[in-house]
Design a protein around this motif. Sequence first.
Motif, PDB file in Angstrom:
ATOM      1  N   ILE A   1     -14.095  -1.059   3.151  1.00 21.50           N
ATOM      2  CA  ILE A   1     -13.661  -0.652   1.976  1.00 21.50           C
ATOM      3  C   ILE A   1     -15.035  -1.324   1.028  1.00 21.50           C
ATOM      4  CG2 ILE A   1     -12.261  -0.359   0.055  1.00 21.50           C
ATOM      5  CD1 ILE A   1     -10.920   0.509   2.339  1.00 21.50           C
TER       6      ILE A   1
ATOM      7  N   LEU B   1       0.895   7.429   8.250  1.00 16.61           N
ATOM      8  CA  LEU B   1       1.121   5.933   7.937  1.00 16.61           C
ATOM      9  C   LEU B   1       2.386   5.804   6.603  1.00 16.61           C
ATOM     10  CD1 LEU B   1      -0.522   2.970   7.694  1.00 16.61           C
ATOM     11  CD2 LEU B   1      -1.391   3.707   5.575  1.00 16.61           C
TER      12      LEU B   1
ATOM     13  N   SER C   1      -3.753  -2.669  -3.109  1.00 11.28           N
ATOM     14  CA  SER C   1      -4.657  -1.952  -2.202  1.00 11.28           C
ATOM     15  C   SER C   1      -5.982  -3.106  -2.145  1.00 11.28           C
ATOM     16  CB  SER C   1      -5.273  -0.469  -2.574  1.00 11.28           C
ATOM     17  OG  SER C   1      -6.163  -0.900  -3.959  1.00 11.28           O
ATOM     18  N   VAL C   2      -6.844  -2.830  -0.859  1.00 11.73           N
ATOM     19  CA  VAL C   2      -8.147  -3.639  -0.774  1.00 11.73           C
ATOM     20  C   VAL C   2      -8.886  -3.141  -2.070  1.00 11.73           C
ATOM     21  CG1 VAL C   2     -10.257  -3.627   0.486  1.00 11.73           C
ATOM     22  CG2 VAL C   2      -7.947  -3.899   1.661  1.00 11.73           C
ATOM     23  N   GLN C   3      -8.903  -1.604  -2.488  1.00  7.08           N
ATOM     24  CA  GLN C   3      -9.721  -1.117  -3.296  1.00  7.08           C
ATOM     25  C   GLN C   3      -9.963  -1.980  -4.816  1.00  7.08           C
ATOM     26  OE1 GLN C   3      -8.237   0.462  -1.036  1.00  7.08           O
ATOM     27  NE2 GLN C   3      -9.372   2.481  -0.758  1.00  7.08           N
TER      28      GLN C   3
ATOM     29  N   ARG D   1       3.214  -6.185   3.332  1.00  7.72           N
ATOM     30  CA  ARG D   1       2.173  -6.167   4.482  1.00  7.72           C
ATOM     31  C   ARG D   1       1.353  -7.327   4.875  1.00  7.72           C
ATOM     32  NH1 ARG D   1      -2.683  -1.767   3.528  1.00  7.72           N
ATOM     33  NH2 ARG D   1      -3.687  -2.893   1.669  1.00  7.72           N
TER      34      ARG D   1
ATOM     35  N   PHE E   1       1.132  -1.227  -0.052  1.00  5.77           N
ATOM     36  CA  PHE E   1       0.012   0.113  -0.065  1.00  5.77           C
ATOM     37  C   PHE E   1       0.955   1.344  -0.178  1.00  5.77           C
ATOM     38  CE2 PHE E   1      -3.134   3.063   2.042  1.00  5.77           C
ATOM     39  CZ  PHE E   1      -3.659   3.103   1.010  1.00  5.77           C
TER      40      PHE E   1
ATOM     41  N   ASN F   1     -10.616  -3.775   6.359  1.00  9.55           N
ATOM     42  CA  ASN F   1      -9.155  -4.075   6.238  1.00  9.55           C
ATOM     43  C   ASN F   1      -8.716  -4.249   7.990  1.00  9.55           C
ATOM     44  OD1 ASN F   1      -6.492  -4.132   5.739  1.00  9.55           O
ATOM     45  ND2 ASN F   1      -6.351  -2.028   4.898  1.00  9.55           N
TER      46      ASN F   1
END
Length: 302
Positions: free
Chosen positions: A290, A172, A228-230, A178, A161, A256
């Motif tokens: 998300i 962040l 990314s989760v998106q 990760r 990310f 997340n």
Amino acid sequence: MSSKLAAARYGKDNVRVYKVHRDEKTGFQTVVEMTVCCLLEGDIDVSYTKADNSVVVATDSIKNTIFILAKQHPVTTPEVFASIIGNHFIQKYSHIHVAHVNIITHRWTRMTIDGKPHPHSFLRDGAETRNVQVDVTEGKGIEIASTIQGLHVLKSTGSQFWGFVRDEYTTLPEVWDRILSTEVDATWKWKKFSSLAEVQADSARFDNAWSAAREITLSTFAKENSPSVQATMYKMADQILAAVPQVETVEYSLPNKHYFEVDLKWHKGLKNTGKDAEVFAPQSGPNGLIKCTVARTSRPKL
Ligand SMILES: O=c1[nH]c(=O)c2[nH]c(=O)[nH]c2[nH]1
């Protein structure tokens, strides 16, 4: 009086139903356990506004009906069984015009004992459920949404990310490696069905779509180096739309679930950050959340 009833529905929630199927030839039994909610709409205003119960099918009777229909019909697929329940209420009662039926199917996975599938013993292998929301509207057909909920997944690497907004609110760090963990909530909405017969015509399509959605979700999660989760959830939804032509939209809602590094260098210089990180602190909250809904692009007109 200056008020009016703007909307109303009622029924029975948390109707817990278990059904066994016994195959006499093989001696194998198959079980289904579900939690049903059935809410009705129609010409029921006077029960609220005039205390007139003559329009009320008691919620106790709704519960009885669910058990009777479970005895009389197959309870799989849940999409078909929920349609049978909803259709019953709008057919049976002329003043009931819409039935909203939700079914949560709980996992009872057959045990493997001594290397063989056991004929009548099952285990709850996880919190995951298969859910359906079926809305049957008199004269307007049947809307069905199918859901995978509570499927917990984690990958210990293969997720990044970076490149997000950096400003005076940002702490962040960017990361190229990760942990990624979530609890999958995926819903696919079917093109409207015109009748119960149309839903019943091909019950297998619902099982096939569920298997495809689950497989696509898991394999994309596992194989992709997630940016990314998106981006990952969009990829999943896109593939489900491609795999199941009768599905119009796919929605994901993914928390997340963060795992924080624990800096232990204060203790004898222990290295536990960056590439040395092995022990993490799983967070209960706050968590990212998300969501997206992915639809088909309309076909170009000829
Ligand atoms: O995949 C992610 N998407 C975000 O929008 C986000 N925001 C954040 O803090 N971490 C992440 N991870």
